[in-house]
Scaffold this motif. Sequence first.
Motif, PDB file in Angstrom:
ATOM      1  N   ILE A  89      -5.657   5.647  -3.375  1.00 44.62           N
ATOM      2  CA  ILE A  89      -5.548   4.990  -2.077  1.00 44.62           C
ATOM      3  C   ILE A  89      -4.977   5.983  -1.074  1.00 44.62           C
ATOM      4  O   ILE A  89      -3.971   6.651  -1.350  1.00 44.62           O
ATOM      5  CB  ILE A  89      -4.634   3.743  -2.156  1.00 44.62           C
ATOM      6  N   VAL A  90      -5.664   6.095   0.059  1.00 40.67           N
ATOM      7  CA  VAL A  90      -5.135   6.844   1.193  1.00 40.67           C
ATOM      8  C   VAL A  90      -4.844   5.806   2.268  1.00 40.67           C
ATOM      9  O   VAL A  90      -5.753   5.119   2.730  1.00 40.67           O
ATOM     10  CB  VAL A  90      -6.151   7.882   1.716  1.00 40.67           C
ATOM     11  N   MET A  91      -3.558   5.670   2.611  1.00 39.65           N
ATOM     12  CA  MET A  91      -3.188   4.693   3.641  1.00 39.65           C
ATOM     13  C   MET A  91      -3.030   5.401   4.969  1.00 39.65           C
ATOM     14  O   MET A  91      -2.417   6.465   5.055  1.00 39.65           O
ATOM     15  CB  MET A  91      -1.867   4.015   3.287  1.00 39.65           C
ATOM     16  N   ILE A  92      -3.598   4.785   6.008  1.00 39.28           N
ATOM     17  CA  ILE A  92      -3.545   5.371   7.345  1.00 39.28           C
ATOM     18  C   ILE A  92      -2.993   4.342   8.325  1.00 39.28           C
ATOM     19  O   ILE A  92      -3.291   3.150   8.227  1.00 39.28           O
ATOM     20  CB  ILE A  92      -4.945   5.893   7.756  1.00 39.28           C
ATOM     21  N   ALA A  93      -2.144   4.806   9.223  1.00 42.28           N
ATOM     22  CA  ALA A  93      -1.598   3.958  10.282  1.00 42.28           C
ATOM     23  C   ALA A  93      -1.424   4.817  11.520  1.00 42.28           C
ATOM     24  O   ALA A  93      -0.932   5.939  11.433  1.00 42.28           O
ATOM     25  CB  ALA A  93      -0.249   3.356   9.856  1.00 42.28           C
ATOM     26  N   VAL A 104      -1.891   9.734   7.968  1.00 39.00           N
ATOM     27  CA  VAL A 104      -1.804   9.322   6.571  1.00 39.00           C
ATOM     28  C   VAL A 104      -0.344   9.028   6.256  1.00 39.00           C
ATOM     29  O   VAL A 104       0.524   9.876   6.464  1.00 39.00           O
ATOM     30  CB  VAL A 104      -2.350  10.427   5.634  1.00 39.00           C
ATOM     31  N   VAL A 105      -0.073   7.802   5.800  1.00 43.67           N
ATOM     32  CA  VAL A 105       1.298   7.413   5.498  1.00 43.67           C
ATOM     33  C   VAL A 105       1.556   7.330   3.997  1.00 43.67           C
ATOM     34  O   VAL A 105       2.706   7.268   3.566  1.00 43.67           O
ATOM     35  CB  VAL A 105       1.685   6.087   6.185  1.00 43.67           C
ATOM     36  N   LYS A 108      -3.564   4.275  -7.493  1.00 41.43           N
ATOM     37  CA  LYS A 108      -3.225   2.869  -7.283  1.00 41.43           C
ATOM     38  C   LYS A 108      -1.916   2.549  -7.994  1.00 41.43           C
ATOM     39  O   LYS A 108      -1.063   1.854  -7.443  1.00 41.43           O
ATOM     40  CB  LYS A 108      -4.367   2.003  -7.809  1.00 41.43           C
ATOM     41  N   GLY A 109      -1.757   3.077  -9.195  1.00 43.63           N
ATOM     42  CA  GLY A 109      -0.529   2.838  -9.948  1.00 43.63           C
ATOM     43  C   GLY A 109       0.705   3.337  -9.203  1.00 43.63           C
ATOM     44  O   GLY A 109       1.713   2.645  -9.105  1.00 43.63           O
ATOM     45  N   GLU A 110       0.591   4.542  -8.658  1.00 45.71           N
ATOM     46  CA  GLU A 110       1.726   5.126  -7.937  1.00 45.71           C
ATOM     47  C   GLU A 110       2.102   4.299  -6.708  1.00 45.71           C
ATOM     48  O   GLU A 110       3.273   4.100  -6.404  1.00 45.71           O
ATOM     49  CB  GLU A 110       1.381   6.556  -7.462  1.00 45.71           C
ATOM     50  N   LEU A 111       1.072   3.832  -5.997  1.00 47.51           N
ATOM     51  CA  LEU A 111       1.360   3.195  -4.712  1.00 47.51           C
ATOM     52  C   LEU A 111       1.634   1.701  -4.812  1.00 47.51           C
ATOM     53  O   LEU A 111       2.352   1.151  -3.988  1.00 47.51           O
ATOM     54  CB  LEU A 111       0.205   3.424  -3.732  1.00 47.51           C
ATOM     55  N   LEU A 112       1.046   1.036  -5.803  1.00 45.28           N
ATOM     56  CA  LEU A 112       1.128  -0.426  -5.798  1.00 45.28           C
ATOM     57  C   LEU A 112       2.018  -1.014  -6.881  1.00 45.28           C
ATOM     58  O   LEU A 112       2.236  -2.210  -6.905  1.00 45.28           O
ATOM     59  CB  LEU A 112      -0.274  -1.037  -5.912  1.00 45.28           C
ATOM     60  N   THR A 113       2.540  -0.179  -7.778  1.00 45.07           N
ATOM     61  CA  THR A 113       3.412  -0.710  -8.812  1.00 45.07           C
ATOM     62  C   THR A 113       4.842  -0.730  -8.285  1.00 45.07           C
ATOM     63  O   THR A 113       5.323   0.262  -7.750  1.00 45.07           O
ATOM     64  CB  THR A 113       3.355   0.170 -10.073  1.00 45.07           C
TER      65      THR A 113
END
Length: 219
Positions: free
Chosen positions: A198-202, A206-207, A212-217
Amino acid sequence: MICVEQLTKRYGEHVAVDGVSFRCEPGTVTGFLGPNGAGKSTTMRMICGLTPPTSGGATIQGVPYRQLANPGRHVGVLLDASAQHAGRSGRETLALCARVLDVDRARVGELLALVGLSGPAARRRVGGYSFGMRQRLGVAQALLGDPAVLILDEPTSGLDPEGVFQMRTLLRDFADRGGTVLLSSHQLREIEAVADRIVMIAKGRVVADGTKGELLTAP
Ligand code: ADP
Ligand code: ADP
């Protein structure tokens, strides 16, 4: 493989995309997640050579999109389904693309079935299609050249739950066979359901960037 390096786009004083860098690897679905206006479409348009960057650049399979010979054979793109001609049927639209890409016409029927547009739907004018049907047709167009890379901007918007499920399965299969997928959405659950990374952008930046495991667990 998609490689994005310090992409920046300014519209006057407004910085729409601000030094965005990330990579998409073969065999993975990369989810590009961010709220409306975050800069996802602008980034994707720059990757595909449709919007000139203010600075920075991107490559696909090692070269900028515009330098790819026969790009439709390398990259399938869904950026703006409204580019489809209203007067043609779905089948005619794909058949024309097949001719341009020099792809076997037999693929047309296969792809219509794969995206759930076979039968009467394929014979109707695109002008009478719902937004979701145009998205399905756009994904079929993107897959037609048998590309190694898919770049899809909000491909599940306008789809019913069954369509969303079909689209997820299709993208998962594509990546599991070694393809590279970059997929944008403003909905976490869309990305969560299918992405490996996942690359999150705001606000153009890039924030977060990780598996997925790293970001959503939860820690
Ligand atoms: P997203 O796809 O994440 O919704 P966009 O890339 O469409 O975001 O837009 C990012 C920002 O850039 C927004 O503030 C949008 O208003 C602005 N923007 C996009 N295209 C243009 C344009 N052609 N001219 C001026 N501003 C633009
Ligand atoms: P628009 O002008 O709105 O983009 P087109 O009729 O040009 O609509 O395009 C509809 C689809 O058909 C596009 O995906 C395009 O790739 C394909 N296409 C357009 N023109 C031709 C053509 N002359 N031969 C084959 N395919 C075409």
